[in-house]
Design a protein around this motif. Structure first.
Motif, PDB file in Angstrom:
ATOM      1  N   SER A 146       0.840  -1.194   0.000  1.00  0.00           N
ATOM      2  CA  SER A 146       0.000   0.000   0.000  1.00  0.00           C
ATOM      3  C   SER A 146       0.873   1.240   0.000  1.00  0.00           C
ATOM      4  CB  SER A 146      -0.917   0.011   1.229  1.00  0.00           C
ATOM      5  OG  SER A 146      -0.242   0.521   2.352  1.00  0.00           O
ATOM      6  N   SER A 147       0.274   2.367  -0.289  1.00  0.00           N
ATOM      7  CA  SER A 147       1.028   3.629  -0.294  1.00  0.00           C
ATOM      8  C   SER A 147       1.472   4.001   1.117  1.00  0.00           C
ATOM      9  CB  SER A 147       0.181   4.751  -0.894  1.00  0.00           C
ATOM     10  OG  SER A 147      -1.003   4.917  -0.131  1.00  0.00           O
ATOM     11  N   ALA A 148       0.898   3.376   2.139  1.00  0.00           N
ATOM     12  CA  ALA A 148       1.288   3.661   3.522  1.00  0.00           C
ATOM     13  C   ALA A 148       2.469   2.806   3.978  1.00  0.00           C
ATOM     14  CB  ALA A 148       0.100   3.424   4.455  1.00  0.00           C
ATOM     15  N   SER A 149       2.884   1.849   3.151  1.00  0.00           N
ATOM     16  CA  SER A 149       4.002   0.980   3.534  1.00  0.00           C
ATOM     17  C   SER A 149       5.260   1.800   3.753  1.00  0.00           C
ATOM     18  CB  SER A 149       4.263  -0.069   2.453  1.00  0.00           C
ATOM     19  OG  SER A 149       3.243  -1.021   2.441  1.00  0.00           O
ATOM     20  N   ARG A 150       6.012   1.394   4.762  1.00  0.00           N
ATOM     21  CA  ARG A 150       7.277   2.046   5.085  1.00  0.00           C
ATOM     22  C   ARG A 150       8.385   1.029   4.918  1.00  0.00           C
ATOM     23  NH1 ARG A 150       5.603   6.063   9.349  1.00  0.00           N
ATOM     24  NH2 ARG A 150       7.793   6.538   9.529  1.00  0.00           N
ATOM     25  N   LEU A 151       9.573   1.511   4.554  1.00  0.00           N
ATOM     26  CA  LEU A 151      10.746   0.659   4.504  1.00  0.00           C
ATOM     27  C   LEU A 151      11.503   0.863   5.810  1.00  0.00           C
ATOM     28  CD1 LEU A 151      12.532  -1.307   2.922  1.00  0.00           C
ATOM     29  CD2 LEU A 151      13.688   0.679   1.924  1.00  0.00           C
ATOM     30  N   LEU A 152      11.643  -0.214   6.580  1.00  0.00           N
ATOM     31  CA  LEU A 152      12.247  -0.141   7.908  1.00  0.00           C
ATOM     32  C   LEU A 152      13.376  -1.154   8.034  1.00  0.00           C
ATOM     33  CD1 LEU A 152       8.905  -0.069   9.926  1.00  0.00           C
ATOM     34  CD2 LEU A 152      10.330   1.894   9.336  1.00  0.00           C
ATOM     35  N   ALA A 153      14.193  -0.975   9.061  1.00  0.00           N
ATOM     36  CA  ALA A 153      15.248  -1.927   9.403  1.00  0.00           C
ATOM     37  C   ALA A 153      15.410  -1.914  10.915  1.00  0.00           C
ATOM     38  CB  ALA A 153      16.560  -1.549   8.726  1.00  0.00           C
ATOM     39  N   VAL A 154      15.909  -3.018  11.469  1.00  0.00           N
ATOM     40  CA  VAL A 154      16.151  -3.121  12.904  1.00  0.00           C
ATOM     41  C   VAL A 154      17.622  -3.485  13.091  1.00  0.00           C
ATOM     42  CG1 VAL A 154      15.514  -4.270  15.061  1.00  0.00           C
ATOM     43  CG2 VAL A 154      13.781  -3.914  13.271  1.00  0.00           C
ATOM     44  N   ALA A 155      18.293  -2.739  13.960  1.00  0.00           N
ATOM     45  CA  ALA A 155      19.720  -2.971  14.191  1.00  0.00           C
ATOM     46  C   ALA A 155      20.051  -2.887  15.673  1.00  0.00           C
ATOM     47  CB  ALA A 155      20.545  -1.945  13.423  1.00  0.00           C
ATOM     48  N   ALA A 156      21.096  -3.635  16.051  1.00  0.00           N
ATOM     49  CA  ALA A 156      21.649  -3.543  17.407  1.00  0.00           C
ATOM     50  C   ALA A 156      22.907  -2.685  17.309  1.00  0.00           C
ATOM     51  CB  ALA A 156      21.976  -4.930  17.945  1.00  0.00           C
ATOM     52  N   VAL A 157      23.064  -1.794  18.276  1.00  0.00           N
ATOM     53  CA  VAL A 157      24.194  -0.862  18.263  1.00  0.00           C
ATOM     54  C   VAL A 157      24.872  -0.842  19.629  1.00  0.00           C
ATOM     55  CG1 VAL A 157      23.253   0.607  16.424  1.00  0.00           C
ATOM     56  CG2 VAL A 157      22.626   1.070  18.781  1.00  0.00           C
ATOM     57  N   PRO A 158      26.176  -0.543  19.643  1.00  0.00           N
ATOM     58  CA  PRO A 158      26.873  -0.502  20.933  1.00  0.00           C
ATOM     59  C   PRO A 158      26.510   0.726  21.769  1.00  0.00           C
ATOM     60  CG  PRO A 158      28.411  -0.161  19.108  1.00  0.00           C
ATOM     61  CD  PRO A 158      27.070  -0.445  18.514  1.00  0.00           C
ATOM     62  N   GLU A 159      26.224   1.839  21.114  1.00  0.00           N
ATOM     63  CA  GLU A 159      25.881   3.088  21.789  1.00  0.00           C
ATOM     64  C   GLU A 159      24.492   3.540  21.323  1.00  0.00           C
ATOM     65  OE1 GLU A 159      27.802   4.386  24.113  1.00  0.00           O
ATOM     66  OE2 GLU A 159      29.307   2.835  23.774  1.00  0.00           O
ATOM     67  N   PRO A 160      23.711   4.173  22.185  1.00  0.00           N
ATOM     68  CA  PRO A 160      22.362   4.595  21.771  1.00  0.00           C
ATOM     69  C   PRO A 160      22.409   5.634  20.655  1.00  0.00           C
ATOM     70  CG  PRO A 160      22.915   5.506  23.926  1.00  0.00           C
ATOM     71  CD  PRO A 160      24.035   4.589  23.538  1.00  0.00           C
ATOM     72  N   LEU A 161      21.391   5.613  19.816  1.00  0.00           N
ATOM     73  CA  LEU A 161      21.198   6.628  18.789  1.00  0.00           C
ATOM     74  C   LEU A 161      19.917   7.373  19.126  1.00  0.00           C
ATOM     75  CD1 LEU A 161      21.977   4.521  15.580  1.00  0.00           C
ATOM     76  CD2 LEU A 161      23.481   6.140  16.749  1.00  0.00           C
ATOM     77  N   GLU A 162      19.950   8.680  19.008  1.00  0.00           N
ATOM     78  CA  GLU A 162      18.783   9.488  19.372  1.00  0.00           C
ATOM     79  C   GLU A 162      17.627   9.290  18.406  1.00  0.00           C
ATOM     80  OE1 GLU A 162      18.971  13.630  20.358  1.00  0.00           O
ATOM     81  OE2 GLU A 162      21.046  13.396  21.017  1.00  0.00           O
ATOM     82  N   LYS A 163      16.427   9.257  18.948  1.00  0.00           N
ATOM     83  CA  LYS A 163      15.223   9.221  18.130  1.00  0.00           C
ATOM     84  C   LYS A 163      15.256  10.446  17.224  1.00  0.00           C
ATOM     85  CE  LYS A 163      10.218   8.871  18.644  1.00  0.00           C
ATOM     86  NZ  LYS A 163       9.124   8.689  19.603  1.00  0.00           N
ATOM     87  N   GLY A 164      15.007  10.241  15.938  1.00  0.00           N
ATOM     88  CA  GLY A 164      15.032  11.341  14.986  1.00  0.00           C
ATOM     89  C   GLY A 164      16.391  11.570  14.339  1.00  0.00           C
ATOM     90  N   ALA A 165      17.438  10.916  14.830  1.00  0.00           N
ATOM     91  CA  ALA A 165      18.763  11.071  14.215  1.00  0.00           C
ATOM     92  C   ALA A 165      18.674  10.612  12.761  1.00  0.00           C
ATOM     93  CB  ALA A 165      19.810  10.262  14.976  1.00  0.00           C
ATOM     94  N   ARG A 166      19.253  11.397  11.875  1.00  0.00           N
ATOM     95  CA  ARG A 166      19.196  11.096  10.432  1.00  0.00           C
ATOM     96  C   ARG A 166      20.626  11.019   9.911  1.00  0.00           C
ATOM     97  NH1 ARG A 166      15.124  11.550   6.667  1.00  0.00           N
ATOM     98  NH2 ARG A 166      15.749  12.102   4.560  1.00  0.00           N
TER      99      ARG A 166
END
Length: 159
Positions: free
Chosen positions: A4-24
């Motif tokens: 659908s046009s509402a579909s999003r392309l996403l990924a899930v990753a584990a990281v050693p240090e946190p990344l801020e929500k909204g970081a681009r």
């Protein structure tokens, strides 16, 4: 399956240090990470995706990985990665696949890299690698919205 046009392309990753929500950041220079669920489309709200990922990952606790040799990934085999050995990461990938594939209109962008085709690896920024045999603990998970050449952290949490 029709996306659908509402579909999003996403990924899930584990990281050693946190990344801020909204970081681009440009997809080509993600901060060091181990992909747990490679790019997938889904027609679900960001909250539903984050809740599904959180439900699986929180019980995992911090994830220990051991570095192995280098490899080249991607369609053109032009993305340098470092393979990692971690039964915990492989099990987590399988659990996430079960949950994510149950979301509305799920579609893996590259199906060969899911389930039996999953090869745990850390994608590094150029010039950073870790000697084989070295260990690292991954303490955070991020869900990223992948759009064009960029990725944006949709949400994340500590393990």
């Amino acid at each position: 399956m029709q996306r659908s046009s509402a579909s999003r392309l996403l990924a899930v990753a584990a990281v050693p240090e946190p990344l801020e929500k909204g970081a681009r950041f440009p997809r080509a220079v993600w901060p060091s990470h181990v992909t747990i669920a490679s790019n997938f489309f889904v027609d679900a709200s960001p909250t539903d995706v984050v809740d599904a990922v959180r439900a699986v990952c929180l019980s995992a606790g911090p994830i220990a990985i051991r570095f192995e040799g280098m490899a080249w990934f991607g369609r053109d085999e032009n993305i340098p990665v470092q393979l990692v050995d971690s039964a915990q990461i492989v099990a987590l990938h399988e659990q996430l696949a079960d949950v994510l594939e149950a979301l509305p209109l799920f579609e893996a962008e590259e199906p060969p890299y899911w389930r039996a085709g999953y090869r745990p690896h850390m994608t590094h920024v150029a010039g950073r690698d870790t000697p084989g045999g070295a260990e690292l603990i991954l303490r955070h998970v991020v869900i990223a919205d992948v759009e064009g050449a960029d990725a944006t952290v949709l949400d994340g949490f500590s393990l």
